[in-house]
Design an enzyme around this catalytic site. Sequence first.
Site, short mmCIF file in Angstrom:
data_model
loop_
_atom_site.label_atom_id
_atom_site.label_comp_id
_atom_site.label_asym_id
_atom_site.label_seq_id
_atom_site.Cartn_x
_atom_site.Cartn_y
_atom_site.Cartn_z
N GLY A 241 0.82 -1.23 -0.14
CA GLY A 241 0.01 0.03 -0.03
C GLY A 241 0.90 1.29 0.08
O GLY A 241 0.23 2.29 -0.12
N PRO A 276 4.69 -5.08 -0.89
CA PRO A 276 4.66 -3.82 -1.78
C PRO A 276 4.26 -3.96 -3.09
O PRO A 276 5.04 -5.23 -3.57
CB PRO A 276 5.71 -3.09 -1.47
N ARG A 278 3.11 -1.28 -5.86
CA ARG A 278 3.11 -0.05 -6.63
C ARG A 278 4.44 0.55 -6.18
O ARG A 278 4.92 1.16 -7.30
CB ARG A 278 2.02 0.82 -6.25
N ARG A 314 -6.40 3.63 -15.58
CA ARG A 314 -6.35 4.29 -14.36
C ARG A 314 -6.90 5.80 -14.32
O ARG A 314 -7.72 5.95 -13.56
CB ARG A 314 -5.00 4.38 -13.65
N TYR A 318 -9.95 5.74 -11.94
CA TYR A 318 -9.89 6.49 -10.45
C TYR A 318 -9.69 7.88 -10.71
O TYR A 318 -9.26 8.68 -9.82
CB TYR A 318 -8.38 5.87 -10.07
N CYS A 346 -14.11 4.49 -28.41
CA CYS A 346 -15.51 5.48 -28.49
C CYS A 346 -16.27 5.57 -27.11
O CYS A 346 -17.33 4.93 -27.03
CB CYS A 346 -16.29 4.39 -29.44
N GLU A 347 -15.44 6.04 -26.22
CA GLU A 347 -16.08 6.48 -24.95
C GLU A 347 -15.34 8.05 -24.56
O GLU A 347 -14.26 8.08 -24.67
CB GLU A 347 -15.64 5.43 -23.68
N TYR A 375 0.07 -1.34 -12.13
CA TYR A 375 -1.70 -1.50 -12.48
C TYR A 375 -1.66 -0.90 -13.89
O TYR A 375 -2.66 -0.18 -13.92
CB TYR A 375 -2.50 -0.70 -11.42
N1 LLP Z 1 -1.41 -6.79 -0.49
C1 LLP Z 1 -2.71 -6.95 -0.69
C2 LLP Z 1 -3.49 -7.78 0.19
C3 LLP Z 1 -3.57 -5.82 -1.37
O1 LLP Z 1 -4.76 -5.95 -1.59
C4 LLP Z 1 -2.78 -5.02 -2.38
C5 LLP Z 1 -3.37 -4.36 -3.48
C6 LLP Z 1 -1.07 -5.10 -2.19
C7 LLP Z 1 -0.57 -6.02 -1.37
C8 LLP Z 1 -0.34 -4.17 -2.84
O2 LLP Z 1 -0.69 -2.91 -3.01
P1 LLP Z 1 0.26 -1.71 -3.41
O3 LLP Z 1 1.64 -1.95 -2.67
O4 LLP Z 1 0.62 -2.06 -4.85
O5 LLP Z 1 -0.42 -0.60 -3.11
N2 LLP Z 1 -5.78 -1.17 -9.38
C9 LLP Z 1 -5.34 -0.03 -8.08
C10 LLP Z 1 -4.62 -0.51 -6.89
C11 LLP Z 1 -5.39 -1.83 -6.51
C12 LLP Z 1 -4.49 -2.39 -5.14
C13 LLP Z 1 -5.23 -3.75 -4.84
N3 LLP Z 1 -4.55 -4.58 -3.79
C14 LLP Z 1 -4.78 1.25 -8.66
O6 LLP Z 1 -4.69 1.16 -9.75
O7 LLP Z 1 -4.34 2.15 -8.12
#
Ligand code: LLP
Length: 426
Positions: A241, A276, A278, A314, A318, A346-347, A375
């Site tokens: 996260g 991690p 992202r 994205r 979002y 086409c959107e 992502y």
């Molecule tokens: N662990 C779990 C249980 C998760 O659900 C996630 C992300 C991560 C780790 C990794 O999170 P990160 O470090 O990447 O923030 N598609 C969205 C993001 C969805 C994240 C879902 N879960 C976007 O493009 O912002």
Amino acid sequence: MKPFQYRDGQLSAEDLAIESLAAEVGTPFYLYSEGAVRGQLRDLKQALIAAGLDPLICYSMKANPSLAIMRALLDEGAGADVVSEGELRRALMAGVPPQKIVFAGVGKTAEEMRAGLEAGILQFNVESRDELLRLNQVAASLGRTATIALRVNPDVDARTHAKITTGTSENKFGIDIALAPEIMSQAAALDHIRLEGLAVHIGSQLTDLSPYAAAFSRLAELFQAARDAGHAMKRLDLGGGIGISYEDGTPPDFPAYAEIAKQAVGHLGIPLIFEPGRAIVGHAGLLISRVLYAKQGINRRFLILDAAMNDLIRPTLYDAWHDILPVAEPGPNTPLLPQDVVGPICESGDIFAEQRPLPELAPGDLVAICAAGAYGATMSSLYNSRLPAPEVLVRGGEFAVVKPRLDYEAMLRQERLPPWLADAPA
Ligand code: LLP
């Protein structure tokens, strides 16, 4: 390391000019810097170790499941966080040792559990009582024991985008922290379950790190209570996260994050898992696209690219901001005009940026959509029957196409006509 910089008037990826890559590979395509991916993993690991923690970084493959990226991260000592049999297979194929794989996700199927058990993964992060019972059954049928962590929902608001917040009791994720002790006792009574840890993940793209402090502290308290209740608890999984800065490219503050983890759980002196995604790959990737047309309307100027929302969803999904850079470096006095950067789908939602100040680009010019390493490709679709963008990995002066462009024959081969419609009308 800054993986993408202007050199001699051209945006480059490590030591390669993006313009020549585009000429060779064709647009649109995703471009990743191996050095940047490795660098982020190293920086995070160093920060955690410097804080006196004992980390296993299980890279969250959902952010970018490229085999090549997973292999580079494995080379840096990472494990994998997977959420499906597909990701599990990718992790194994990249060579990740099963004992460095955690299987997360709120809805694992029995087949997925079987695949994880047969591979001998480190742990399943279990998110409900039903899942616990199912996993016990599946493990029994294989004559194995499933090692688990309970994923708890600490009811902490991560203060991120509503679609990617996961840690409040309004979200579907994890077991409410108040219900966890009872489910731990139930787990302890199951013959084919070995409870070894607790897990938490409160959301994605956290730019304010303070919600972590509350979540990790609640987890540490529960861990202590579980030990006191006689559970043989060994480790905590602190999830992922950590956010990145999309608008100015500032990297996340790993030392500050490590310090928060240390304050909350350091006293337990146990191994920690981090998931991690992202923060490792986000800034290590670009989506390279060519301007097809520039259209001057009465009120707006549109740059129509050959990339679209099916390549990078994205901004549409979002309202996410992604920097957009011209690949040919604009001179210091180049005037900037507000322009809508859009795709050909086409959107009206097929838009990368609205009224973005950019030089007056023309058909044929290349642009780089930044921070697309996480992502991006993985959330792409075949909408409008567009071929998925290929993916290229750069290391120094070398590059490899790590995912070639599909061809239309391959796309069409995936479908069948039913026998009753097989004959074309005369
Ligand atoms: N662990 C779990 C249980 C998760 O659900 C996630 C992300 C991560 C780790 C990794 O999170 P990160 O470090 O990447 O923030 N598609 C969205 C993001 C969805 C994240 C879902 N879960 C976007 O493009 O912002």
